[in-house]
Design an enzyme around this catalytic site. Sequence first.
Site, short mmCIF file in Angstrom:
data_model
loop_
_atom_site.label_atom_id
_atom_site.label_comp_id
_atom_site.label_asym_id
_atom_site.label_seq_id
_atom_site.Cartn_x
_atom_site.Cartn_y
_atom_site.Cartn_z
N HIS A 41 76.11 33.83 -27.98
CA HIS A 41 77.10 33.19 -27.10
C HIS A 41 77.43 31.82 -27.67
CE1 HIS A 41 73.63 30.99 -25.74
NE2 HIS A 41 73.05 32.08 -25.27
N HIS A 44 74.52 29.63 -28.99
CA HIS A 44 74.10 29.94 -30.36
C HIS A 44 75.15 29.46 -31.36
CE1 HIS A 44 72.19 33.40 -28.04
NE2 HIS A 44 71.13 32.87 -28.64
N GLN A 68 56.95 38.12 -28.73
CA GLN A 68 57.08 37.01 -27.80
C GLN A 68 57.41 37.48 -26.38
OE1 GLN A 68 60.40 35.25 -30.18
NE2 GLN A 68 61.24 34.72 -28.19
N ASP A 157 65.78 25.46 -24.83
CA ASP A 157 64.38 25.91 -24.79
C ASP A 157 63.53 24.73 -25.25
OD1 ASP A 157 64.75 28.98 -24.33
OD2 ASP A 157 66.21 28.42 -25.85
N SER A 192 72.96 31.51 -21.67
CA SER A 192 71.75 32.25 -22.03
C SER A 192 72.11 33.72 -22.13
CB SER A 192 70.68 32.05 -20.95
OG SER A 192 69.66 33.03 -21.10
N SER A 193 71.49 34.41 -23.08
CA SER A 193 71.72 35.85 -23.18
C SER A 193 71.30 36.55 -21.90
CB SER A 193 70.93 36.42 -24.37
OG SER A 193 71.21 35.68 -25.54
N ARG A 194 70.32 35.96 -21.19
CA ARG A 194 69.81 36.59 -19.97
C ARG A 194 70.75 36.42 -18.77
NH1 ARG A 194 64.46 35.09 -22.34
NH2 ARG A 194 63.38 37.07 -22.65
P1 AMP Z 1 67.49 32.99 -28.44
O1 AMP Z 1 68.45 33.97 -29.08
O2 AMP Z 1 67.57 32.96 -26.95
O3 AMP Z 1 66.09 33.12 -28.98
O4 AMP Z 1 67.98 31.54 -28.89
C1 AMP Z 1 68.17 31.21 -30.24
C2 AMP Z 1 68.38 29.73 -30.35
O5 AMP Z 1 69.55 29.36 -29.62
C3 AMP Z 1 67.24 28.90 -29.76
O6 AMP Z 1 66.98 27.78 -30.60
C4 AMP Z 1 67.78 28.47 -28.43
O7 AMP Z 1 67.23 27.26 -27.95
C5 AMP Z 1 69.25 28.29 -28.76
N1 AMP Z 1 70.06 28.38 -27.54
C6 AMP Z 1 70.07 29.37 -26.63
N2 AMP Z 1 70.89 29.06 -25.60
C7 AMP Z 1 71.42 27.84 -25.88
C8 AMP Z 1 72.33 26.96 -25.21
N3 AMP Z 1 72.87 27.28 -24.03
N4 AMP Z 1 72.63 25.78 -25.81
C9 AMP Z 1 72.08 25.44 -26.99
N5 AMP Z 1 71.22 26.22 -27.68
C10 AMP Z 1 70.88 27.40 -27.12
#
Ligand code: AMP
Length: 289
Positions: A41, A44, A68, A157, A192-194
């Site tokens: 999104h 990322h 994880q 995070d 967030s992906s969630r």
């Molecule tokens: P994930 O795919 O959720 O493991 O996230 C991958 C990276 O993207 C991690 O370093 C997260 O902290 C970052 N990330 C996820 N959501 C956001 C956001 N809303 N703003 C900035 N960075 C993000």
Amino acid sequence: MHVAHSLAELTRIRQELVQQGNGLSRERPLVGLTPTMGALHAGHQALIARAAGECGVSIVSIFVNPRQFGPHEDYQRYPQMLEHDLELCAAAGTQIVFNPPVAEVYPEGFATTVAVAGLTERWCGASRPGHFDGVTTIVTKLFTMCRPDRAYFGEKDYQQLTVVKRLAADLNLAVEIVACPTQREPDGLALSSRNAYLSPEERRAAPRLYAALQAAQQQFGRGVTDVTELTRAAQAQLATGSGPQFALEYLALVDAETLLPRPVAHAGDRLLIAARLGTTRLIDNIALQ
Ligand code: AMP
């Protein structure tokens, strides 16, 4: 853009691109890595575009890391949309996407865990046992496989970011950890992906998580430094509205580096929150100013 599914492919493509170098410049280009679990999104995208802008060779890893996730967590239903992710990476200027299968990362007989003590014990670490061991193990592997000069992580995070900085320093991984600010929806909800799990009613209620952090920030701006008072303001905000209610997991004011709780708030401290909305667990944080 190249897509590598194996370490051998990744190593070959990385080597070629590094040798091609920075165009006319003879300097070795910087290699940047943005580790992700896909379902990309705009949060990322901000990291990926920054890496592409700052590094001559930029790699995005897309790997849903089974280690994880806890046994009752969402590993099986974690959103996957590789086509969309590849388009986003290409548009952001990525050179290499590393998308290995689980067996490439954790082959038969894999027996090593990388663990960071202390920082991982509270907050998300307390509610998700083993989660950070999974994170630090995969981040170490991605660093050794991709060999980046810089790695980009989101402040969204915050505990993960702090743990990864500790990991890189403790093991002399020679990777600069670049922290990137949290990207939000217009209504304040952190991307967030969630968020895709939320029902329409839950989605309408979800921005209260950030509003709660802002309520505490507002009190701090008025001179309140007592943590009980600040967290009371946040909790009151979280409980407003008639829709779905949050189940609070933790709300903590912490030192931005040690993540230890603070009895009295100081500018620069971090306010961390985790709460469930239905079956979806959401986290957020802000720096007090
Ligand atoms: P994930 O795919 O959720 O493991 O996230 C991958 C990276 O993207 C991690 O370093 C997260 O902290 C970052 N990330 C996820 N959501 C956001 C956001 N809303 N703003 C900035 N960075 C993000």
